[in-house]
Scaffold this active site. Sequence first.
Site, PDB file in Angstrom:
ATOM      1  N   HIS A 262       0.876  -1.187   0.000  1.00  0.00           N
ATOM      2  CA  HIS A 262       0.000   0.000   0.000  1.00  0.00           C
ATOM      3  C   HIS A 262       0.910   1.233   0.000  1.00  0.00           C
ATOM      4  O   HIS A 262       1.774   1.366  -0.852  1.00  0.00           O
ATOM      5  CB  HIS A 262      -0.930  -0.127   1.220  1.00  0.00           C
ATOM      6  CG  HIS A 262      -2.064   0.851   1.288  1.00  0.00           C
ATOM      7  ND1 HIS A 262      -2.483   1.603   0.223  1.00  0.00           N
ATOM      8  CD2 HIS A 262      -2.880   1.204   2.327  1.00  0.00           C
ATOM      9  CE1 HIS A 262      -3.507   2.367   0.594  1.00  0.00           C
ATOM     10  NE2 HIS A 262      -3.756   2.145   1.880  1.00  0.00           N
ATOM     11  N   HIS A 301      -2.078  -1.919  -9.595  1.00  0.00           N
ATOM     12  CA  HIS A 301      -3.080  -1.343  -8.704  1.00  0.00           C
ATOM     13  C   HIS A 301      -4.307  -2.231  -8.736  1.00  0.00           C
ATOM     14  O   HIS A 301      -4.652  -2.779  -9.781  1.00  0.00           O
ATOM     15  CB  HIS A 301      -3.456   0.076  -9.158  1.00  0.00           C
ATOM     16  CG  HIS A 301      -4.112   0.862  -8.082  1.00  0.00           C
ATOM     17  ND1 HIS A 301      -5.445   0.761  -7.810  1.00  0.00           N
ATOM     18  CD2 HIS A 301      -3.587   1.732  -7.183  1.00  0.00           C
ATOM     19  CE1 HIS A 301      -5.730   1.553  -6.787  1.00  0.00           C
ATOM     20  NE2 HIS A 301      -4.619   2.148  -6.380  1.00  0.00           N
ATOM     21  N   ASP A 357       2.733   5.840  -6.331  1.00  0.00           N
ATOM     22  CA  ASP A 357       3.881   5.658  -5.430  1.00  0.00           C
ATOM     23  C   ASP A 357       5.201   5.577  -6.174  1.00  0.00           C
ATOM     24  O   ASP A 357       6.253   5.869  -5.610  1.00  0.00           O
ATOM     25  CB  ASP A 357       3.694   4.391  -4.595  1.00  0.00           C
ATOM     26  CG  ASP A 357       2.807   4.655  -3.405  1.00  0.00           C
ATOM     27  OD1 ASP A 357       2.812   5.798  -2.935  1.00  0.00           O
ATOM     28  OD2 ASP A 357       2.109   3.732  -2.967  1.00  0.00           O
TER      29      ASP A 357
HETATM   30  N1  ACO Z   1       5.041  -6.648 -10.193  1.00  0.00           N
HETATM   31  C1  ACO Z   1       4.942  -7.819 -10.866  1.00  0.00           C
HETATM   32  N2  ACO Z   1       3.806  -8.521 -11.033  1.00  0.00           N
HETATM   33  C2  ACO Z   1       2.714  -7.997 -10.458  1.00  0.00           C
HETATM   34  C3  ACO Z   1       2.717  -6.786  -9.744  1.00  0.00           C
HETATM   35  C4  ACO Z   1       3.946  -6.101  -9.627  1.00  0.00           C
HETATM   36  N3  ACO Z   1       4.019  -4.964  -8.967  1.00  0.00           N
HETATM   37  N4  ACO Z   1       1.466  -6.517  -9.299  1.00  0.00           N
HETATM   38  C5  ACO Z   1       0.699  -7.514  -9.727  1.00  0.00           C
HETATM   39  N5  ACO Z   1       1.435  -8.426 -10.429  1.00  0.00           N
HETATM   40  C6  ACO Z   1       0.950  -9.625 -11.104  1.00  0.00           C
HETATM   41  C7  ACO Z   1       0.737 -10.786 -10.134  1.00  0.00           C
HETATM   42  O1  ACO Z   1       1.902 -11.569 -10.012  1.00  0.00           O
HETATM   43  C8  ACO Z   1      -0.415 -11.510 -10.773  1.00  0.00           C
HETATM   44  O2  ACO Z   1       0.108 -12.253 -11.848  1.00  0.00           O
HETATM   45  P1  ACO Z   1      -0.577 -13.658 -12.328  1.00  0.00           P
HETATM   46  O3  ACO Z   1      -2.012 -13.332 -12.661  1.00  0.00           O
HETATM   47  O4  ACO Z   1       0.255 -14.085 -13.518  1.00  0.00           O
HETATM   48  O5  ACO Z   1      -0.451 -14.583 -11.140  1.00  0.00           O
HETATM   49  C9  ACO Z   1      -1.279 -10.387 -11.374  1.00  0.00           C
HETATM   50  O6  ACO Z   1      -0.345  -9.306 -11.637  1.00  0.00           O
HETATM   51  C10 ACO Z   1      -2.379  -9.880 -10.452  1.00  0.00           C
HETATM   52  O7  ACO Z   1      -1.787  -9.569  -9.181  1.00  0.00           O
HETATM   53  P2  ACO Z   1      -2.606  -9.428  -7.837  1.00  0.00           P
HETATM   54  O8  ACO Z   1      -1.645  -9.524  -6.705  1.00  0.00           O
HETATM   55  O9  ACO Z   1      -3.782 -10.369  -7.864  1.00  0.00           O
HETATM   56  O10 ACO Z   1      -3.176  -7.950  -7.987  1.00  0.00           O
HETATM   57  P3  ACO Z   1      -3.894  -7.121  -6.854  1.00  0.00           P
HETATM   58  O11 ACO Z   1      -4.894  -6.274  -7.523  1.00  0.00           O
HETATM   59  O12 ACO Z   1      -4.355  -7.996  -5.739  1.00  0.00           O
HETATM   60  O13 ACO Z   1      -2.676  -6.253  -6.254  1.00  0.00           O
HETATM   61  C11 ACO Z   1      -1.172  -4.522  -5.783  1.00  0.00           C
HETATM   62  C12 ACO Z   1      -2.542  -4.901  -6.390  1.00  0.00           C
HETATM   63  C13 ACO Z   1      -1.103  -5.013  -4.343  1.00  0.00           C
HETATM   64  C14 ACO Z   1      -1.067  -2.998  -5.790  1.00  0.00           C
HETATM   65  C15 ACO Z   1      -0.045  -5.164  -6.638  1.00  0.00           C
HETATM   66  O14 ACO Z   1      -0.114  -4.690  -7.964  1.00  0.00           O
HETATM   67  C16 ACO Z   1       1.348  -4.902  -6.062  1.00  0.00           C
HETATM   68  O15 ACO Z   1       1.797  -5.675  -5.206  1.00  0.00           O
HETATM   69  N6  ACO Z   1       2.066  -3.806  -6.534  1.00  0.00           N
HETATM   70  C17 ACO Z   1       3.363  -3.464  -5.976  1.00  0.00           C
HETATM   71  C18 ACO Z   1       3.206  -2.670  -4.694  1.00  0.00           C
HETATM   72  C19 ACO Z   1       2.701  -1.258  -4.968  1.00  0.00           C
HETATM   73  O16 ACO Z   1       3.232  -0.535  -5.790  1.00  0.00           O
HETATM   74  N7  ACO Z   1       1.687  -0.875  -4.180  1.00  0.00           N
HETATM   75  C20 ACO Z   1       1.146   0.498  -4.219  1.00  0.00           C
HETATM   76  C21 ACO Z   1      -0.237   0.490  -4.759  1.00  0.00           C
HETATM   77  S1  ACO Z   1      -0.826   2.157  -4.848  1.00  0.00           S
HETATM   78  C22 ACO Z   1      -1.291   2.539  -3.266  1.00  0.00           C
HETATM   79  O17 ACO Z   1      -1.590   1.712  -2.437  1.00  0.00           O
HETATM   80  C23 ACO Z   1      -1.272   3.928  -2.901  1.00  0.00           C
END
Ligand code: ACO
Length: 423
Positions: A262, A301, A357
């Site tokens: 987050h 996201h 971010d």
């Molecule tokens: N890098 C690489 N792969 C990713 C990333 C990432 N940052 N985010 C998602 N994926 C991939 C997952 O591995 C998954 O792949 P698959 O379908 O082949 O298994 C797919 O994308 C979906 O991922 P989920 O984890 O189900 O997506 P979710 O919507 O639950 O997660 C989140 C969203 C937590 C923001 C995620 O994208 C993440 O971890 N990002 C990195 C952390 C980040 O930047 N957070 C800030 C968000 S903005 C905020 O809170 C203000």
Amino acid sequence: MDKNTLSITDNRTGTEYVVPIIAGTYPKYGAAINALALRQIKVGEDDFGLMTYDPGFTNTAGCKSAITFIDGDRGILRYRGYPIEELAERCSYLETAYLILHGELPTPAQLADWQRQIMRHALLHENTKKLMEGFHHDAHPMGMLVSTVAALSTFYPDAKKLSDPVLRRLQICRLMGKMPTIAAYAYRHGMGLPYVYPDDELSYTGNFLNMMFRRTEVKYRVLHADHEQNCSANDMRSVGSSQTDPYVATAAAAAALYGPLHGGANEQVLRMLREIGSKDKVADYIKRVKAKEVRLMGFGHRIYKNYDPRAKIIKRIADQVFEVTGRNPLLDIALELERIALADDYFISHKLYPNVDFYSGIIYQALDFPVDLFPVLFAIPRTIGWITQWEEMLNDPDQKIARPQQVYTGHDCRPLPGIRRTV
Ligand code: ACO
């Protein structure tokens, strides 16, 4: 039959159920069914009834809200109906905060009064300062912020009178006023510098930067002010639903924000750039991301799957900042990462784009803020969003104590075996 209903056939029993549909302001702003309507769907008398299974609340509305609207597919973000792009361009942070809390933009007189009310609460009780002095010199500032905000609850016992709107307003102004002071104290504590007291002659952001060090004002705080039912706002509502005071609920929300998935992501972006080390190692790092060894921090996201509208605005501001600060090796790595990822099939097919971010992290770095202060810089402007969500929850007659169900997958009832003791 009423068109605003849903017919469900339970194929286990052949029974048909008709469930009303609850719509948002306009149908295009979301519609839902009441989850409790599913409870009547049973296979027998003893059956608990059907629930929805939704880890991470990916498709569950926990409340009705009139504060922030997001359309993730179209990259839309609005506060009280106003597009974020226009607010970021034309309104100060406190004007936006007033809008979020009150629902309408302030008149000049209301804005001046709002600013006065908040700034007069910027000072911390001397004992709060002493409490902060007790932290270890290298304590993470976000840990300090979370604990100190929780401790405010002990200084203001009147905060427990949740049904008194005048007292609630007082706590809101205290929280708004004191968050930047706590953040600046946490920073100066880590640096071993004497604390700078707030100056209520300055603007909200001007005072914060003055308590930290003199800098130009950071306008993009408007972008962080609220983001509807995100992880930390959900915690604010969830903790607040047990009728705790707003200080401990804000501490819980800030604790959720601290997580690397987050608001802690901005800090992790910098740690990741340092780990990559140089521009020529970016391609290798991307391979590790695609092999799912690591996540690309600052990308992806839950809601925005095409682009993050905040990222679009903040990227423009980032370019302006870099024109002043110049480029540096970490920035070069970040921009290379952005370039490669945006052109790569994995990221395109997974709909992964730089989020707010990613850019806030590299802006803070260019401005020389310490890396572990990044989530704190996010928590200050988000406070207004949290407390507005909290107040909306308190005034919503539909709300109850937050208490989800579970789908139990453990043992059926079984007899306890004879107790084996080792002598
Ligand atoms: N890098 C690489 N792969 C990713 C990333 C990432 N940052 N985010 C998602 N994926 C991939 C997952 O591995 C998954 O792949 P698959 O379908 O082949 O298994 C797919 O994308 C979906 O991922 P989920 O984890 O189900 O997506 P979710 O919507 O639950 O997660 C989140 C969203 C937590 C923001 C995620 O994208 C993440 O971890 N990002 C990195 C952390 C980040 O930047 N957070 C800030 C968000 S903005 C905020 O809170 C203000």
